[in-house]
Design a protein around this motif. Structure first.
Motif, PDB file in Angstrom:
ATOM      1  N   THR A  31     -13.663 -37.837   9.167  1.00 16.04           N
ATOM      2  CA  THR A  31     -12.552 -37.986   8.224  1.00 16.04           C
ATOM      3  C   THR A  31     -13.059 -38.049   6.790  1.00 16.04           C
ATOM      4  N   THR A  32     -14.151 -38.752   6.564  1.00 13.07           N
ATOM      5  CA  THR A  32     -14.738 -38.837   5.227  1.00 13.07           C
ATOM      6  C   THR A  32     -15.166 -37.459   4.738  1.00 13.07           C
ATOM      7  N   VAL A  33     -15.765 -36.679   5.624  1.00 11.71           N
ATOM      8  CA  VAL A  33     -16.185 -35.323   5.252  1.00 11.71           C
ATOM      9  C   VAL A  33     -14.963 -34.494   4.869  1.00 11.71           C
ATOM     10  N   TYR A  34     -13.921 -34.490   5.714  1.00  9.38           N
ATOM     11  CA  TYR A  34     -12.713 -33.715   5.420  1.00  9.38           C
ATOM     12  C   TYR A  34     -12.059 -34.162   4.110  1.00  9.38           C
ATOM     13  N   ASN A  35     -11.936 -35.474   3.914  1.00  7.44           N
ATOM     14  CA  ASN A  35     -11.308 -35.988   2.695  1.00  7.44           C
ATOM     15  C   ASN A  35     -12.080 -35.572   1.447  1.00  7.44           C
ATOM     16  N   ASN A  36     -13.400 -35.646   1.512  1.00  7.10           N
ATOM     17  CA  ASN A  36     -14.212 -35.271   0.360  1.00  7.10           C
ATOM     18  C   ASN A  36     -14.202 -33.768   0.122  1.00  7.10           C
ATOM     19  N   LEU A  37     -14.177 -32.981   1.183  1.00 11.70           N
ATOM     20  CA  LEU A  37     -14.067 -31.531   1.008  1.00 11.70           C
ATOM     21  C   LEU A  37     -12.745 -31.187   0.322  1.00 11.70           C
ATOM     22  N   ASN A  38     -11.661 -31.832   0.740  1.00 10.47           N
ATOM     23  CA  ASN A  38     -10.363 -31.595   0.097  1.00 10.47           C
ATOM     24  C   ASN A  38     -10.387 -32.008  -1.370  1.00 10.47           C
ATOM     25  N   PHE A  39     -11.015 -33.154  -1.649  1.00  7.53           N
ATOM     26  CA  PHE A  39     -11.113 -33.625  -3.032  1.00  7.53           C
ATOM     27  C   PHE A  39     -11.907 -32.634  -3.887  1.00  7.53           C
ATOM     28  N   LEU A  40     -13.066 -32.196  -3.405  1.00  9.19           N
ATOM     29  CA  LEU A  40     -13.904 -31.260  -4.162  1.00  9.19           C
ATOM     30  C   LEU A  40     -13.198 -29.918  -4.356  1.00  9.19           C
ATOM     31  N   LYS A  41     -12.406 -29.521  -3.361  1.00  8.93           N
ATOM     32  CA  LYS A  41     -11.623 -28.283  -3.478  1.00  8.93           C
ATOM     33  C   LYS A  41     -10.554 -28.444  -4.553  1.00  8.93           C
ATOM     34  N   GLU A  42      -9.862 -29.571  -4.551  1.00  6.52           N
ATOM     35  CA  GLU A  42      -8.830 -29.834  -5.561  1.00  6.52           C
ATOM     36  C   GLU A  42      -9.418 -29.849  -6.971  1.00  6.52           C
ATOM     37  N   GLN A  43     -10.672 -30.293  -7.095  1.00  7.18           N
ATOM     38  CA  GLN A  43     -11.335 -30.341  -8.399  1.00  7.18           C
ATOM     39  C   GLN A  43     -11.880 -28.982  -8.822  1.00  7.18           C
ATOM     40  N   GLY A  44     -11.782 -27.981  -7.937  1.00  7.56           N
ATOM     41  CA  GLY A  44     -12.240 -26.636  -8.255  1.00  7.56           C
ATOM     42  C   GLY A  44     -13.741 -26.452  -8.142  1.00  7.56           C
ATOM     43  N   LEU A  45     -14.417 -27.368  -7.441  1.00  8.02           N
ATOM     44  CA  LEU A  45     -15.877 -27.294  -7.323  1.00  8.02           C
ATOM     45  C   LEU A  45     -16.342 -26.545  -6.086  1.00  8.02           C
ATOM     46  N   ILE A  46     -15.507 -26.516  -5.064  1.00  6.17           N
ATOM     47  CA  ILE A  46     -15.860 -25.765  -3.860  1.00  6.17           C
ATOM     48  C   ILE A  46     -14.717 -24.838  -3.505  1.00  6.17           C
ATOM     49  N   GLN A  47     -15.026 -23.924  -2.653  1.00  4.68           N
ATOM     50  CA  GLN A  47     -14.026 -22.961  -2.207  1.00  4.68           C
ATOM     51  C   GLN A  47     -13.902 -23.077  -0.696  1.00  4.68           C
ATOM     52  N   GLU A  48     -12.668 -23.115  -0.219  1.00  3.36           N
ATOM     53  CA  GLU A  48     -12.404 -23.088   1.216  1.00  3.36           C
ATOM     54  C   GLU A  48     -12.171 -21.634   1.607  1.00  3.36           C
ATOM     55  N   LEU A  49     -12.922 -21.191   2.589  1.00  4.24           N
ATOM     56  CA  LEU A  49     -12.823 -19.810   3.049  1.00  4.24           C
ATOM     57  C   LEU A  49     -12.148 -19.796   4.404  1.00  4.24           C
ATOM     58  N   ILE A  50     -11.096 -19.011   4.529  1.00  4.34           N
ATOM     59  CA  ILE A  50     -10.369 -18.918   5.792  1.00  4.34           C
ATOM     60  C   ILE A  50     -10.413 -17.461   6.220  1.00  4.34           C
ATOM     61  N   PHE A  51     -11.123 -17.190   7.297  1.00  2.89           N
ATOM     62  CA  PHE A  51     -11.271 -15.832   7.806  1.00  2.89           C
ATOM     63  C   PHE A  51     -10.588 -15.735   9.157  1.00  2.89           C
ATOM     64  N   GLY A  52      -9.442 -15.081   9.208  1.00  5.57           N
ATOM     65  CA  GLY A  52      -8.748 -14.875  10.472  1.00  5.57           C
ATOM     66  C   GLY A  52      -8.349 -16.182  11.125  1.00  5.57           C
ATOM     67  N   GLN A  53      -8.552 -16.262  12.432  1.00  7.02           N
ATOM     68  CA  GLN A  53      -8.143 -17.411  13.220  1.00  7.02           C
ATOM     69  C   GLN A  53      -9.192 -18.525  13.263  1.00  7.02           C
ATOM     70  N   SER A  54     -10.384 -18.262  12.726  1.00  7.99           N
ATOM     71  CA  SER A  54     -11.456 -19.257  12.825  1.00  7.99           C
ATOM     72  C   SER A  54     -11.193 -20.433  11.885  1.00  7.99           C
ATOM     73  N   CYS A  55     -11.966 -21.494  12.068  1.00  6.07           N
ATOM     74  CA  CYS A  55     -11.797 -22.673  11.228  1.00  6.07           C
ATOM     75  C   CYS A  55     -12.325 -22.405   9.823  1.00  6.07           C
ATOM     76  N   SER A  56     -11.888 -23.219   8.897  1.00  5.34           N
ATOM     77  CA  SER A  56     -12.285 -23.068   7.504  1.00  5.34           C
ATOM     78  C   SER A  56     -13.778 -23.242   7.333  1.00  5.34           C
ATOM     79  N   ARG A  57     -14.303 -22.534   6.366  1.00  6.27           N
ATOM     80  CA  ARG A  57     -15.702 -22.670   5.960  1.00  6.27           C
ATOM     81  C   ARG A  57     -15.691 -23.001   4.481  1.00  6.27           C
ATOM     82  N   TYR A  58     -16.788 -23.588   4.008  1.00  4.85           N
ATOM     83  CA  TYR A  58     -16.828 -24.054   2.631  1.00  4.85           C
ATOM     84  C   TYR A  58     -18.062 -23.531   1.925  1.00  4.85           C
ATOM     85  N   GLU A  59     -17.909 -23.322   0.619  1.00  5.81           N
ATOM     86  CA  GLU A  59     -19.039 -22.928  -0.200  1.00  5.81           C
ATOM     87  C   GLU A  59     -18.850 -23.495  -1.592  1.00  5.81           C
ATOM     88  N   TRP A  60     -19.979 -23.665  -2.245  1.00  7.22           N
ATOM     89  CA  TRP A  60     -19.961 -24.128  -3.615  1.00  7.22           C
ATOM     90  C   TRP A  60     -19.532 -22.971  -4.491  1.00  7.22           C
TER      91      TRP A  60
END
Length: 145
Positions: A56-85
């Protein structure tokens, strides 16, 4: 700590934003990873160093960093999200066999937003471009230029 993380921390130094050990670990992991990890992969890797970190901490922080524009959530097809700086404009090529994702740059595509904005009268906020194929590890020989 690497320079990218230090610069990002300075962007986050605002009232009410705490720099926790977990957030810092996620930032450092993503800035040094070339694998476009899932949240689960990030959790498993960080759990080795921080045994008390939760999924949960990982997910919450990934969402926070995404909201701040520091990371990008990548969604490819039906697979789960991936993240990159988020570093510079770039695109992705995805293996249809193993799911490996590599980055590539194509500056010509960056001008596409300007052209689309001119032609459509839309205020363009971004674009995605991804190519699919088979990577060399899965048996496809690279093309010779």
């Amino acid at each position: 700590m690497n320079v990218v993380v230090e610069e990002s921390i300075s962007l986050l130094r605002r009232p009410g934003i705490r720099m926790t050990q977990q957030r810092l670990a996620i930032m450092e992991y993503l800035t040094t990873s070339n694998s476009h990890p899932t949240a689960e992969e990030i959790y498993r890797e960080l759990n080795k160093k921080l045994p008390n970190i939760s999924n949960t901490t990982v997910y919450n922080n990934l969402n926070f960093l995404k909201e701040q524009g520091l990371i990008q959530e990548l969604i490819f097809g039906q697979s789960c999200s991936r993240y990159e700086w988020r570093t510079r404009p770039h695109y992705h090529v995805i293996c249809t066999e193993c799911g490996k994702i590599d980055d590539f740059e194509l500056p010509e595509l960056n001008r596409l937003e300007e052209a689309a904005q001119r032609e459509s009268n839309f205020q363009i906020s971004g674009h995605l471009f991804e190519l699919y194929g088979i990577c060399t590890e899965c048996g496809q020989e690279p093309l010779q230029s």
